[in-house]
Design an enzyme around this catalytic site. Structure first.
Site, PDB file in Angstrom:
ATOM      1  N   CYS A 136      -2.434   5.445 -11.158  1.00 23.44           N
ATOM      2  CA  CYS A 136      -2.151   6.875 -11.064  1.00 23.44           C
ATOM      3  C   CYS A 136      -2.851   7.464  -9.839  1.00 23.44           C
ATOM      4  O   CYS A 136      -2.649   7.001  -8.736  1.00 23.44           O
ATOM      5  CB  CYS A 136      -2.561   7.558 -12.367  1.00 23.44           C
ATOM      6  SG  CYS A 136      -1.893   9.218 -12.583  1.00 23.44           S
ATOM      7  N   ILE A 137      -3.736   8.445 -10.007  1.00 23.04           N
ATOM      8  CA  ILE A 137      -4.399   9.096  -8.873  1.00 23.04           C
ATOM      9  C   ILE A 137      -5.654   8.338  -8.426  1.00 23.04           C
ATOM     10  O   ILE A 137      -6.155   8.571  -7.319  1.00 23.04           O
ATOM     11  CB  ILE A 137      -4.748  10.570  -9.233  1.00 23.04           C
ATOM     12  CG1 ILE A 137      -5.183  11.389  -8.004  1.00 23.04           C
ATOM     13  CG2 ILE A 137      -5.815  10.629 -10.313  1.00 23.04           C
ATOM     14  CD1 ILE A 137      -4.104  11.583  -6.963  1.00 23.04           C
TER      15      ILE A 137
END
Length: 224
Positions: A136-137
């Site tokens: 994800c991030i």
């Protein structure tokens, strides 16, 4: 004896902590691979607390370690106590907590500061040539710390399926190579021992996100 893998959490909840489905998927897949998860989080206050019904910040104050303990079922340690010597790999799930509590990416983007503890842990695993899994991030942490590394946060062209694709462009500005991958795929940077996958950076069915994280975990354990 299974591999010992440190999992670093950033709170509990997508908007102000670790993304719970991602964290859970990491733990399930580590168990399936016969690996032992050791869960850590920094003992610091969250940047803020978000009401997950309204999507709005509140006046509450919460502690990252205390909130992360919810996901860990209480079996968690202060990140300051992590010793890379006895561990085989590191995984950091995503969620806005990575960009708010582990770093200042949410407010400063590529000019962000990564918390000293988190930076120290990432650099220790990297220097020891032990694999690091990011989804994800959380790949932005590696983009900031390891110039020239190869990463994926999914795709670099924004659309309905990839609403956060501008993150890839910002990562490129930090000097890393972004590799476009589908949500069920991973990218392995062999030189830097980094394994990344997009997870909820993509608007995809949850089982596809779960499968992508599974491939990330499998590669991390294989490299360990």
């Amino acid at each position: 004896m299974g591999k010992r893998v440190a999992v670093v959490l950033a709170g509990c909840g997508v908007y102000d902590g670790s993304e719970i489905h991602e964290a859970s998927a990491v733990l399930v897949h580590l168990s399936r691979e016969g690996a032992q998860a050791e869960i850590y989080a920094p003992d610091v206050d969250q940047m803020h607390v978000v009401d997950h019904v309204k999507g709005q910040p509140t006046q509450e104050k919460r502690n990252v370690l205390v909130e992360s303990a919810r996901i860990a079922r209480g079996n968690i340690k202060d990140l300051a106590k992590l010793n890379v010597t006895g561990l085989d790999a590191l995984i950091i799930p995503g969620g806005f907590g990575v960009a708010k509590n582990l770093s200042t990416w949410a407010t400063q983007g590529k000019n962000c500061i990564i918390s000293k503890e988190v930076e120290g842990v990432l650099k220790s695993f990297h220097a020891a040539k032990k694999p690091i899994g990011l989804c994800c991030i959380s790949p932005v942490l590696a983009a900031k710390l390891f110039p020239g590394c190869e990463l994926t946060v999914g795709h670099d062209t924004e659309c309905e399926k990839w609403p956060y694709a501008k993150t890839a462009e910002t990562m490129k500005e930090l000097g890393c190579k972004h590799v476009n991958k589908h949500v069920t795929e991973v990218h392995v940077d062999v030189k830097n021992q980094l394994v990344t996958t997009s997870a909820f950076m993509c608007n995809a069915p949850i089982h596809e996100i779960y499968d992508g994280i599974g491939k990330m975990v499998k590669e991390v354990v294989r490299l360990a």
